[in-house]
Motif scaffolding. Structure first.
Motif, PDB file in Angstrom:
ATOM      1  N   PRO A   1       7.322   5.967 -13.834  1.00 43.89           N
ATOM      2  CA  PRO A   1       6.933   6.546 -15.133  1.00 43.89           C
ATOM      3  C   PRO A   1       8.063   6.412 -16.161  1.00 43.89           C
ATOM      4  O   PRO A   1       9.240   6.513 -15.794  1.00 43.89           O
ATOM      5  CB  PRO A   1       6.697   8.034 -14.810  1.00 43.89           C
ATOM      6  CG  PRO A   1       6.546   8.109 -13.336  1.00 43.89           C
ATOM      7  CD  PRO A   1       7.262   6.954 -12.744  1.00 43.89           C
ATOM      8  N   ASN A   2       7.681   6.210 -17.419  1.00 44.16           N
ATOM      9  CA  ASN A   2       8.676   6.017 -18.477  1.00 44.16           C
ATOM     10  C   ASN A   2       9.580   7.226 -18.669  1.00 44.16           C
ATOM     11  O   ASN A   2      10.717   7.084 -19.108  1.00 44.16           O
ATOM     12  CB  ASN A   2       7.984   5.715 -19.818  1.00 44.16           C
ATOM     13  CG  ASN A   2       7.379   4.329 -19.807  1.00 44.16           C
ATOM     14  OD1 ASN A   2       7.833   3.462 -19.047  1.00 44.16           O
ATOM     15  ND2 ASN A   2       6.358   4.118 -20.609  1.00 44.16           N
TER      16      ASN A   2
ATOM     17  N   ASN B   1       0.832  -1.211   0.000  1.00 45.36           N
ATOM     18  CA  ASN B   1       0.000   0.000   0.000  1.00 45.36           C
ATOM     19  C   ASN B   1       0.862   1.254   0.000  1.00 45.36           C
ATOM     20  O   ASN B   1       0.576   2.224  -0.711  1.00 45.36           O
ATOM     21  CB  ASN B   1      -0.927   0.013   1.218  1.00 45.36           C
ATOM     22  CG  ASN B   1      -1.985  -1.071   1.109  1.00 45.36           C
ATOM     23  OD1 ASN B   1      -2.402  -1.413  -0.001  1.00 45.36           O
ATOM     24  ND2 ASN B   1      -2.386  -1.630   2.239  1.00 45.36           N
ATOM     25  N   ARG B   2       1.914   1.214   0.823  1.00 49.96           N
ATOM     26  CA  ARG B   2       2.808   2.389   0.855  1.00 49.96           C
ATOM     27  C   ARG B   2       3.537   2.534  -0.477  1.00 49.96           C
ATOM     28  O   ARG B   2       3.732   3.645  -0.974  1.00 49.96           O
ATOM     29  CB  ARG B   2       3.814   2.251   2.009  1.00 49.96           C
ATOM     30  CG  ARG B   2       3.156   2.338   3.379  1.00 49.96           C
ATOM     31  CD  ARG B   2       4.174   2.430   4.502  1.00 49.96           C
ATOM     32  NE  ARG B   2       3.505   2.604   5.777  1.00 49.96           N
ATOM     33  CZ  ARG B   2       3.417   1.660   6.724  1.00 49.96           C
ATOM     34  NH1 ARG B   2       3.980   0.470   6.532  1.00 49.96           N
ATOM     35  NH2 ARG B   2       2.777   1.903   7.843  1.00 49.96           N
ATOM     36  N   VAL B   3       3.945   1.412  -1.047  1.00 50.99           N
ATOM     37  CA  VAL B   3       4.610   1.450  -2.357  1.00 50.99           C
ATOM     38  C   VAL B   3       3.688   2.082  -3.391  1.00 50.99           C
ATOM     39  O   VAL B   3       4.076   2.992  -4.129  1.00 50.99           O
ATOM     40  CB  VAL B   3       5.042   0.018  -2.799  1.00 50.99           C
ATOM     41  CG1 VAL B   3       5.405  -0.020  -4.285  1.00 50.99           C
ATOM     42  CG2 VAL B   3       6.214  -0.465  -1.952  1.00 50.99           C
ATOM     43  N   ASN B   4       2.417   1.646  -3.418  1.00 57.24           N
ATOM     44  CA  ASN B   4       1.463   2.178  -4.401  1.00 57.24           C
ATOM     45  C   ASN B   4       1.195   3.665  -4.191  1.00 57.24           C
ATOM     46  O   ASN B   4       1.064   4.424  -5.147  1.00 57.24           O
ATOM     47  CB  ASN B   4       0.146   1.391  -4.346  1.00 57.24           C
ATOM     48  CG  ASN B   4       0.326   0.013  -4.971  1.00 57.24           C
ATOM     49  OD1 ASN B   4       1.161  -0.163  -5.858  1.00 57.24           O
ATOM     50  ND2 ASN B   4      -0.426  -0.962  -4.493  1.00 57.24           N
TER      51      ASN B   4
ATOM     52  N   GLY C   1      12.810   8.374  -1.861  1.00 54.14           N
ATOM     53  CA  GLY C   1      13.970   9.104  -2.402  1.00 54.14           C
ATOM     54  C   GLY C   1      13.666   9.637  -3.793  1.00 54.14           C
ATOM     55  O   GLY C   1      13.939  10.801  -4.101  1.00 54.14           O
ATOM     56  N   VAL C   2      13.046   8.806  -4.631  1.00 55.46           N
ATOM     57  CA  VAL C   2      12.691   9.220  -5.999  1.00 55.46           C
ATOM     58  C   VAL C   2      11.698  10.383  -5.946  1.00 55.46           C
ATOM     59  O   VAL C   2      11.862  11.400  -6.630  1.00 55.46           O
ATOM     60  CB  VAL C   2      12.086   8.043  -6.801  1.00 55.46           C
ATOM     61  CG1 VAL C   2      11.508   8.524  -8.129  1.00 55.46           C
ATOM     62  CG2 VAL C   2      13.130   6.955  -7.039  1.00 55.46           C
ATOM     63  N   LEU C   3      10.670  10.247  -5.090  1.00 58.87           N
ATOM     64  CA  LEU C   3       9.640  11.295  -5.001  1.00 58.87           C
ATOM     65  C   LEU C   3      10.249  12.639  -4.596  1.00 58.87           C
ATOM     66  O   LEU C   3       9.973  13.670  -5.216  1.00 58.87           O
ATOM     67  CB  LEU C   3       8.546  10.876  -3.997  1.00 58.87           C
ATOM     68  CG  LEU C   3       7.460  11.923  -3.725  1.00 58.87           C
ATOM     69  CD1 LEU C   3       6.695  12.273  -4.997  1.00 58.87           C
ATOM     70  CD2 LEU C   3       6.500  11.449  -2.635  1.00 58.87           C
ATOM     71  N   LEU C   4      11.094  12.624  -3.566  1.00 60.30           N
ATOM     72  CA  LEU C   4      11.693  13.884  -3.109  1.00 60.30           C
ATOM     73  C   LEU C   4      12.560  14.504  -4.210  1.00 60.30           C
ATOM     74  O   LEU C   4      12.578  15.721  -4.393  1.00 60.30           O
ATOM     75  CB  LEU C   4      12.518  13.652  -1.830  1.00 60.30           C
ATOM     76  CG  LEU C   4      11.706  13.268  -0.587  1.00 60.30           C
ATOM     77  CD1 LEU C   4      12.634  12.967   0.594  1.00 60.30           C
ATOM     78  CD2 LEU C   4      10.731  14.369  -0.194  1.00 60.30           C
ATOM     79  N   ALA C   5      13.281  13.648  -4.946  1.00 61.78           N
ATOM     80  CA  ALA C   5      14.125  14.152  -6.045  1.00 61.78           C
ATOM     81  C   ALA C   5      13.256  14.803  -7.125  1.00 61.78           C
ATOM     82  O   ALA C   5      13.544  15.904  -7.598  1.00 61.78           O
ATOM     83  CB  ALA C   5      14.954  13.016  -6.635  1.00 61.78           C
TER      84      ALA C   5
ATOM     85  N   ILE D   1       4.451   9.915  -7.326  1.00 61.98           N
ATOM     86  CA  ILE D   1       5.510  10.196  -8.316  1.00 61.98           C
ATOM     87  C   ILE D   1       4.873  10.461  -9.681  1.00 61.98           C
ATOM     88  O   ILE D   1       5.223  11.407 -10.384  1.00 61.98           O
ATOM     89  CB  ILE D   1       6.517   9.014  -8.382  1.00 61.98           C
ATOM     90  CG1 ILE D   1       7.334   8.954  -7.087  1.00 61.98           C
ATOM     91  CG2 ILE D   1       7.446   9.142  -9.598  1.00 61.98           C
ATOM     92  CD1 ILE D   1       8.098   7.654  -6.893  1.00 61.98           C
ATOM     93  N   GLN D   2       3.889   9.639 -10.028  1.00 63.66           N
ATOM     94  CA  GLN D   2       3.227   9.794 -11.342  1.00 63.66           C
ATOM     95  C   GLN D   2       2.532  11.148 -11.474  1.00 63.66           C
ATOM     96  O   GLN D   2       2.554  11.759 -12.538  1.00 63.66           O
ATOM     97  CB  GLN D   2       2.204   8.668 -11.550  1.00 63.66           C
ATOM     98  CG  GLN D   2       2.865   7.350 -11.920  1.00 63.66           C
ATOM     99  CD  GLN D   2       1.919   6.165 -11.787  1.00 63.66           C
ATOM    100  OE1 GLN D   2       0.870   6.248 -11.139  1.00 63.66           O
ATOM    101  NE2 GLN D   2       2.313   5.041 -12.385  1.00 63.66           N
ATOM    102  N   THR D   3       1.906  11.611 -10.375  1.00 60.96           N
ATOM    103  CA  THR D   3       1.191  12.890 -10.478  1.00 60.96           C
ATOM    104  C   THR D   3       2.145  14.084 -10.366  1.00 60.96           C
ATOM    105  O   THR D   3       1.788  15.185 -10.779  1.00 60.96           O
ATOM    106  CB  THR D   3       0.096  13.017  -9.387  1.00 60.96           C
ATOM    107  OG1 THR D   3       0.707  12.809  -8.113  1.00 60.96           O
ATOM    108  CG2 THR D   3      -1.016  12.026  -9.589  1.00 60.96           C
ATOM    109  N   THR D   4       3.331  13.866  -9.818  1.00 62.57           N
ATOM    110  CA  THR D   4       4.279  14.981  -9.634  1.00 62.57           C
ATOM    111  C   THR D   4       5.123  15.229 -10.871  1.00 62.57           C
ATOM    112  O   THR D   4       5.409  16.370 -11.225  1.00 62.57           O
ATOM    113  CB  THR D   4       5.222  14.686  -8.432  1.00 62.57           C
ATOM    114  OG1 THR D   4       4.434  14.385  -7.292  1.00 62.57           O
ATOM    115  CG2 THR D   4       6.112  15.886  -8.120  1.00 62.57           C
ATOM    116  N   ILE D   5       5.517  14.147 -11.541  1.00 61.39           N
ATOM    117  CA  ILE D   5       6.482  14.292 -12.641  1.00 61.39           C
ATOM    118  C   ILE D   5       5.821  14.921 -13.878  1.00 61.39           C
ATOM    119  O   ILE D   5       4.704  14.574 -14.250  1.00 61.39           O
ATOM    120  CB  ILE D   5       7.152  12.924 -12.968  1.00 61.39           C
ATOM    121  CG1 ILE D   5       8.401  13.138 -13.829  1.00 61.39           C
ATOM    122  CG2 ILE D   5       6.177  11.958 -13.628  1.00 61.39           C
ATOM    123  CD1 ILE D   5       9.329  11.925 -13.855  1.00 61.39           C
TER     124      ILE D   5
END
Lengths: 362, 77
Positions: free
Chosen positions: A51-52, A11-14, A228-232, A20-24
């Motif tokens: 995301p690709n 759940n946390r992973v999702n 880490g990915v999200l914060l970046a 990430i998908q909505t931010t990028i």
């Protein structure tokens, strides 16, 4: 298991993937420094969920991959000397030298022993006073406190039959070498949470500022990696370039002072050659003069070393994030874990091994 | 070599030099050098590399991280 299960929770992973998908918005290139993180991304299939337009490239944080060929060849030459017990971390056994590896030395009768901790090499030296015990002290800042303590123990126990081949490398100079290169593609770094557990992250704000890159200290579990990915991505999309700590449960700004003091009491900064990459100024640690008696490379005069690197292997470009393993013409053809041309195909932290094992060799 | 794995400290051998302890990694008990985490107590969790504990897990910070992720989830909902 506490501190593991909750960081693998689907759940946390999702939640993080969705965020990430909505931010990028734009395409970005993100480098995880540590080969352990490369394996974790691919092992958990996280690279397939991202995301690709986000490209993950894999950094030089694979210690056996960057250990220079000359030193591996010297280690191989020392390991076959009579009366030598050669001790090493298990990862080093299959790393190809110019003509063979430590595994084949052992297969042909050499006394090559795998140790889990360098203190085991000390125990072996105490138990075998008539033989020379050599330890291959490689690694980044994570293994340096252990390797330094082994040398201090040898001194305290007055061991005359213990010596080390030191090939320590450090993360911050490698980051600067990558960012300073004209061919650099990296927009942000995930810094290795294990390295920062020892060293802290006080060295990183200057790098983030100078090269205008976000640097996120990141752990090893799926939730840690995705955070880490999200914060970046959040920083990149808002034009920021700061250092953030996403592995607070283990990492503090200053790191482990006691471990750092011990490292600096035994080692000093030296220029270091990185396999496939070249020499980087002050990018490693060597023995301080007062410990030079423990230097195996001077204790055993091994000369006439002629190195020969595979002409097909592009490990250097892979370790700098310039190419992916699948872009190598030898990948999964001439080069497999059974017949490796370069260290990244055999190391537990090597990018080529990660692709081979988790992407089914495609 | 470089994968840091957290484990639970089961025993500290106070008389040993350097300080050693027993750490439980999900059922596998290993002897670990604790010299770099002298403040460790039995029951704490530590990150171990090549047989050396290099940090202690901070429970408050761990909870804080999970809380932040819960907040993202509740905003999405």
């Amino acid at each position: 298991m506490k501190y593991i299960d909750e960081y693998r929770d689907p759940n946390r992973v999702n939640t993080l993937i969705k965020e990430i998908q909505t931010t990028i918005r734009k395409p970005w290139v993100l480098m995880e420094i540590c080969g352990g993180q490369t394996h974790a991304f691919l092992h958990h299939g996280l690279d397939m969920m991202l995301p690709n337009i986000l490209e993950l490239v894999h950094g030089p944080g694979c210690p056996v991959c960057v250990t220079p060929l000359e030193q591996i060849d010297r280690a191989l030459a020392i390991s076959i000397l009579p009366d030598v017990i050669f001790t090493t971390y298990g990862d080093m056994l299959r790393v190809p030298g110019s003509s063979h590896d430590l595994f084949s030395v052992r297969a042909s009768g050499g006394d090559v022993r795998i140790v889990y901790s360098p203190l085991e090499a000390i125990t072996i030296a105490e138990a075998n006073p008539l033989r020379q015990v050599v330890f291959f002290a490689i690694g980044f800042e994570t293994t340096a406190p252990a390797n330094a303590m082994a040398i201090l123990q040898a001194k305290e126990k007055k061991l005359k039959n213990f010596s080390v081949i030191v090939s320590h490398v450090c993360v911050p100079p490698a980051m600067e070498a990558i960012l300073g290169s004209k061919s650099n593609r990296v927009n942000a770094f995930l810094a290795a949470g294990n390295v920062c557990s020892v060293m802290g992250y006080h060295q990183y704000p200057a790098i983030a500022k100078k090269y205008k890159v976000p640097i996120i200290v990141t752990g090893f579990e799926p939730v840690d990696l995705l955070r880490g990915v999200l914060l970046a991505i959040q920083q990149l999309e808002s034009g920021q370039s700061r250092v953030e700590n996403a592995y607070q449960r283990s990492v503090t700004f200053d790191g482990n002072r006691l471990a750092q003091e011990t490292i600096y009491s035994v080692f000093q900064p030296v220029d270091r050659k990185w396999r496939g990459i070249g020499s980087i100024p002050l990018s490693g640690w060597g023995l301080r003069t007062e410990f030079s008696a423990y230097d195996a490379e001077t204790r055993f005069s091994v000369e006439n070393i002629t190195t020969k690197e595979s002409s097909l292997c592009i490990a250097g470009q892979i370790l700098q994030g310039l190419k992916k393993p699948t872009q190598c013409t030898a990948y999964n053809k001439q080069c497999t874990p059974q017949t490796p041309l370069g260290a990244p195909m055999v190391s537990a932290e090597g990018a080529c091994a990660a692709y081979y094992h988790y992407h089914q060799g495609v | 070599m470089c994968l840091g794995i957290p484990g639970k400290i089961m025993e500290l051998q106070e008389q040993s030099s350097p300080l050693m302890g027993k750490v439980d990694f999900g059922g596998v008990i290993k002897s670990v050098c604790m010299t770099y985490v002298p403040e460790a107590k039995v029951g704490d969790y530590c990150l171990v590399h090549v047989g050396f504990a290099i940090s202690l897990m901070n429970e408050e910070e761990a909870i804080e991280t999970l809380t932040l992720i819960s907040e993202i989830a509740s905003m999405d909902n």
